[in-house]
Design a protein around this motif. Sequence first.
Motif, PDB file in Angstrom:
ATOM      1  N   PHE A 180       0.847  -1.192   0.000  1.00 19.64           N
ATOM      2  CA  PHE A 180       0.000   0.000   0.000  1.00 19.64           C
ATOM      3  C   PHE A 180       0.878   1.236   0.000  1.00 19.64           C
ATOM      4  O   PHE A 180       1.888   1.289   0.699  1.00 19.64           O
ATOM      5  CB  PHE A 180      -0.916   0.003   1.235  1.00 19.64           C
ATOM      6  N   GLN A 181       0.490   2.219  -0.783  1.00 19.48           N
ATOM      7  CA  GLN A 181       1.248   3.468  -0.852  1.00 19.48           C
ATOM      8  C   GLN A 181       1.063   4.321   0.392  1.00 19.48           C
ATOM      9  O   GLN A 181       1.914   5.117   0.741  1.00 19.48           O
ATOM     10  CB  GLN A 181       0.845   4.264  -2.103  1.00 19.48           C
ATOM     11  N   CYS A 182      -0.090   4.170   1.062  1.00 21.83           N
ATOM     12  CA  CYS A 182      -0.328   4.867   2.321  1.00 21.83           C
ATOM     13  C   CYS A 182      -1.330   4.063   3.140  1.00 21.83           C
ATOM     14  O   CYS A 182      -2.003   3.174   2.623  1.00 21.83           O
ATOM     15  CB  CYS A 182      -0.822   6.299   2.094  1.00 21.83           C
ATOM     16  N   GLY A 183      -1.410   4.375   4.407  1.00 23.26           N
ATOM     17  CA  GLY A 183      -2.301   3.646   5.309  1.00 23.26           C
ATOM     18  C   GLY A 183      -3.760   3.732   4.923  1.00 23.26           C
ATOM     19  O   GLY A 183      -4.537   2.803   5.169  1.00 23.26           O
ATOM     20  N   LEU A 184      -4.147   4.837   4.302  1.00 26.27           N
ATOM     21  CA  LEU A 184      -5.546   4.989   3.901  1.00 26.27           C
ATOM     22  C   LEU A 184      -5.935   3.946   2.858  1.00 26.27           C
ATOM     23  O   LEU A 184      -7.063   3.451   2.861  1.00 26.27           O
ATOM     24  CB  LEU A 184      -5.803   6.404   3.383  1.00 26.27           C
ATOM     25  N   GLU A 185      -5.004   3.573   1.999  1.00 23.18           N
ATOM     26  CA  GLU A 185      -5.268   2.501   1.037  1.00 23.18           C
ATOM     27  C   GLU A 185      -5.573   1.194   1.764  1.00 23.18           C
ATOM     28  O   GLU A 185      -6.452   0.440   1.352  1.00 23.18           O
ATOM     29  CB  GLU A 185      -4.072   2.287   0.111  1.00 23.18           C
TER      30      GLU A 185
END
Length: 119
Positions: free
Chosen positions: A6-11
Amino acid sequence: MSGRIFQCGLEAVLAVLGGKWKPLIVYHLASGSKRTGQLRRLVTNVSEKMLIQHLKELADDGVIRRIDFKTVPPHVEYELTDFGQSLADVLAPLCEWGTLHTAEVAKIVQRREHGAKIV
């Protein structure tokens, strides 16, 4: 087999909570276990099919636990797992934000429905 990066935690959050109704299901289960009928009344406008599908996916993902009391008539309840409770804890501030900005969000939704641009 490699895990998804994942590119960021929101993903990562969206990978678990993707779907219109899942955040609401988790939110309502934060106050305690619920039967399917209770969730249907709390999560307004969800179809029976979609509610059951989301409950199954959340259970398969370890966010909620399905408790079958093995009675006739059937008695099934859903509750959050520890993993699901940690997710519900981060949804609470989003709920507060939505409550604070309800009027503004209502205007945005109305504009979208009428095809007007938001200025």
